[in-house]
Write a protein that holds these residues in place. Structure first.
Motif, PDB file in Angstrom:
ATOM      1  N   LEU A   3      21.954  16.556   2.627  1.00  0.00           N
ATOM      2  CA  LEU A   3      22.707  15.363   2.249  1.00  0.00           C
ATOM      3  C   LEU A   3      23.979  15.824   1.562  1.00  0.00           C
ATOM      4  CD1 LEU A   3      23.155  12.328   1.707  1.00  0.00           C
ATOM      5  CD2 LEU A   3      21.798  12.620  -0.376  1.00  0.00           C
ATOM      6  N   LEU A   4      25.127  15.394   2.093  1.00  0.00           N
ATOM      7  CA  LEU A   4      26.414  15.717   1.491  1.00  0.00           C
ATOM      8  C   LEU A   4      27.152  14.428   1.169  1.00  0.00           C
ATOM      9  CD1 LEU A   4      27.557  18.511   3.945  1.00  0.00           C
ATOM     10  CD2 LEU A   4      26.693  18.826   1.639  1.00  0.00           C
ATOM     11  N   VAL A   5      27.672  14.337  -0.046  1.00  0.00           N
ATOM     12  CA  VAL A   5      28.491  13.198  -0.448  1.00  0.00           C
ATOM     13  C   VAL A   5      29.884  13.749  -0.726  1.00  0.00           C
ATOM     14  CG1 VAL A   5      28.818  11.340  -2.112  1.00  0.00           C
ATOM     15  CG2 VAL A   5      26.490  12.004  -1.420  1.00  0.00           C
ATOM     16  N   VAL A   6      30.863  13.260   0.035  1.00  0.00           N
ATOM     17  CA  VAL A   6      32.241  13.724  -0.103  1.00  0.00           C
ATOM     18  C   VAL A   6      32.997  12.670  -0.887  1.00  0.00           C
ATOM     19  CG1 VAL A   6      34.283  14.524   1.135  1.00  0.00           C
ATOM     20  CG2 VAL A   6      32.002  14.916   2.117  1.00  0.00           C
ATOM     21  N   GLY A   7      33.467  13.032  -2.078  1.00  0.00           N
ATOM     22  CA  GLY A   7      34.073  12.092  -3.005  1.00  0.00           C
ATOM     23  C   GLY A   7      35.386  11.493  -2.527  1.00  0.00           C
ATOM     24  N   GLU A   8      35.808  10.476  -3.229  1.00  0.00           N
ATOM     25  CA  GLU A   8      37.034   9.746  -2.899  1.00  0.00           C
ATOM     26  C   GLU A   8      38.228  10.696  -2.797  1.00  0.00           C
ATOM     27  OE1 GLU A   8      39.760   6.269  -4.909  1.00  0.00           O
ATOM     28  OE2 GLU A   8      37.583   6.132  -5.145  1.00  0.00           O
ATOM     29  N   GLY A   9      38.924  10.650  -1.639  1.00  0.00           N
ATOM     30  CA  GLY A   9      40.115  11.453  -1.417  1.00  0.00           C
ATOM     31  C   GLY A   9      39.865  12.928  -1.150  1.00  0.00           C
ATOM     32  N   ALA A  10      38.622  13.356  -1.171  1.00  0.00           N
ATOM     33  CA  ALA A  10      38.292  14.771  -0.974  1.00  0.00           C
ATOM     34  C   ALA A  10      38.239  15.112   0.513  1.00  0.00           C
ATOM     35  CB  ALA A  10      36.948  15.082  -1.627  1.00  0.00           C
ATOM     36  N   SER A  11      38.252  16.405   0.799  1.00  0.00           N
ATOM     37  CA  SER A  11      38.071  16.850   2.182  1.00  0.00           C
ATOM     38  C   SER A  11      37.000  17.929   2.217  1.00  0.00           C
ATOM     39  CB  SER A  11      39.386  17.370   2.768  1.00  0.00           C
ATOM     40  OG  SER A  11      39.829  18.505   2.055  1.00  0.00           O
ATOM     41  N   ALA A  41      38.274   9.901   2.205  1.00  0.00           N
ATOM     42  CA  ALA A  41      37.814  11.283   2.419  1.00  0.00           C
ATOM     43  C   ALA A  41      38.086  11.702   3.869  1.00  0.00           C
ATOM     44  CB  ALA A  41      36.322  11.392   2.115  1.00  0.00           C
ATOM     45  N   LYS A  42      38.212  13.014   4.072  1.00  0.00           N
ATOM     46  CA  LYS A  42      38.381  13.579   5.409  1.00  0.00           C
ATOM     47  C   LYS A  42      37.315  14.657   5.588  1.00  0.00           C
ATOM     48  CE  LYS A  42      43.222  12.458   5.937  1.00  0.00           C
ATOM     49  NZ  LYS A  42      42.922  11.150   5.507  1.00  0.00           N
ATOM     50  N   VAL A  43      36.498  14.500   6.644  1.00  0.00           N
ATOM     51  CA  VAL A  43      35.348  15.378   6.827  1.00  0.00           C
ATOM     52  C   VAL A  43      35.286  15.869   8.264  1.00  0.00           C
ATOM     53  CG1 VAL A  43      32.828  15.546   6.663  1.00  0.00           C
ATOM     54  CG2 VAL A  43      34.077  14.057   5.081  1.00  0.00           C
ATOM     55  N   ARG A  44      35.026  17.174   8.422  1.00  0.00           N
ATOM     56  CA  ARG A  44      34.760  17.751   9.742  1.00  0.00           C
ATOM     57  C   ARG A  44      33.390  18.416   9.644  1.00  0.00           C
ATOM     58  NH1 ARG A  44      37.870  20.061  14.384  1.00  0.00           N
ATOM     59  NH2 ARG A  44      36.302  21.302  15.427  1.00  0.00           N
ATOM     60  N   ILE A  45      32.492  17.998  10.537  1.00  0.00           N
ATOM     61  CA  ILE A  45      31.114  18.492  10.548  1.00  0.00           C
ATOM     62  C   ILE A  45      30.889  19.208  11.873  1.00  0.00           C
ATOM     63  CG2 ILE A  45      28.687  17.837  10.387  1.00  0.00           C
ATOM     64  CD1 ILE A  45      29.942  15.037   9.387  1.00  0.00           C
ATOM     65  N   THR A  46      30.277  20.388  11.824  1.00  0.00           N
ATOM     66  CA  THR A  46      29.898  21.103  13.039  1.00  0.00           C
ATOM     67  C   THR A  46      28.428  21.463  12.923  1.00  0.00           C
ATOM     68  OG1 THR A  46      32.123  22.052  13.156  1.00  0.00           O
ATOM     69  CG2 THR A  46      30.441  23.054  14.540  1.00  0.00           C
ATOM     70  N   THR A  47      27.609  21.001  13.883  1.00  0.00           N
ATOM     71  CA  THR A  47      26.187  21.333  13.878  1.00  0.00           C
ATOM     72  C   THR A  47      25.799  21.947  15.212  1.00  0.00           C
ATOM     73  OG1 THR A  47      25.711  19.018  14.446  1.00  0.00           O
ATOM     74  CG2 THR A  47      25.451  19.640  12.152  1.00  0.00           C
ATOM     75  N   PHE A  48      24.957  22.991  15.157  1.00  0.00           N
ATOM     76  CA  PHE A  48      24.449  23.684  16.335  1.00  0.00           C
ATOM     77  C   PHE A  48      22.931  23.716  16.253  1.00  0.00           C
ATOM     78  CE2 PHE A  48      28.494  25.682  15.270  1.00  0.00           C
ATOM     79  CZ  PHE A  48      29.180  25.573  16.470  1.00  0.00           C
ATOM     80  N   GLU A  49      22.268  23.512  17.386  1.00  0.00           N
ATOM     81  CA  GLU A  49      20.807  23.520  17.425  1.00  0.00           C
ATOM     82  C   GLU A  49      20.305  24.204  18.683  1.00  0.00           C
ATOM     83  OE1 GLU A  49      17.870  19.991  16.393  1.00  0.00           O
ATOM     84  OE2 GLU A  49      19.912  19.315  16.746  1.00  0.00           O
ATOM     85  N   ASN A  50      19.306  25.058  18.543  1.00  0.00           N
ATOM     86  CA  ASN A  50      18.589  25.614  19.683  1.00  0.00           C
ATOM     87  C   ASN A  50      17.218  24.956  19.673  1.00  0.00           C
ATOM     88  OD1 ASN A  50      17.810  27.137  21.851  1.00  0.00           O
ATOM     89  ND2 ASN A  50      17.508  29.022  20.701  1.00  0.00           N
ATOM     90  N   ARG A  51      16.996  24.017  20.585  1.00  0.00           N
ATOM     91  CA  ARG A  51      15.791  23.189  20.583  1.00  0.00           C
ATOM     92  C   ARG A  51      14.648  23.833  21.371  1.00  0.00           C
ATOM     93  NH1 ARG A  51      15.615  19.120  17.407  1.00  0.00           N
ATOM     94  NH2 ARG A  51      14.096  18.264  18.792  1.00  0.00           N
TER      95      ARG A  51
END
Length: 130
Positions: A3-11, A41-51
């Motif tokens: 769980l990530l919470v990115v604050g107001e105006g943060a990146s 806020a500005k957020v870039r998320i990258t997730t990789f999974e080997n299922r």
């Protein structure tokens, strides 16, 4: 669960993944990620999974606050049936999100791009199966 919470105006740029080819005697792990992007806020998320076939279904969720922007790049290898598309909630005026996904399985692959904009509109672009 992450769980990530990115604050107001943060990146934030966040990368998480699991590429282990087998569970090595442990129960397969789900890649659960929840992001909350607060106002502007500005957020870039990258997730990789080997299922694996017996892996638990992943939960991927993002809440985008007023004026915030989230870009999620999600890639998975393995059975497509166990891979969940991130759930996007636009939680304020001017909230925007883009989800870019690539799922590669034994029968080919699927690449999608979904753009979420104000007022809950959603449009899919570049849906390719091969």
């Amino acid at each position: 669960m992450t769980l990530l919470v990115v604050g107001e105006g943060a990146s934030l740029q966040y990368v998480e993944g699991c590429l282990a080819p087998v569970a090595a005697g442990n129960p397969p792990r789900a890649l659960d990620v929840e992001i909350r992007a607060m106002k502007d806020a500005k957020v870039r998320i990258t997730t990789f999974e080997n299922r694996t076939r017996d892996a638990a279904r992943s939960l991927k969720r993002v809440s985008v606050g007023e004026g915030a922007f989230v870009e999620w790049v999600d890639a998975a290898l393995g059975p497509e049936s166990g891979v969940a598309e991130p759930v996007v909630t636009l939680a304020g005026p001017g909230a925007r999100a883009e989800v870019h996904r690539a799922v590669l399985s034994g029968g080919g692959g699927v690449v999608t791009e979904t753009v979420y904009s104000e007022a809950g509109t959603r449009s899919a672009r570049g849906d390719v199966k091969g």
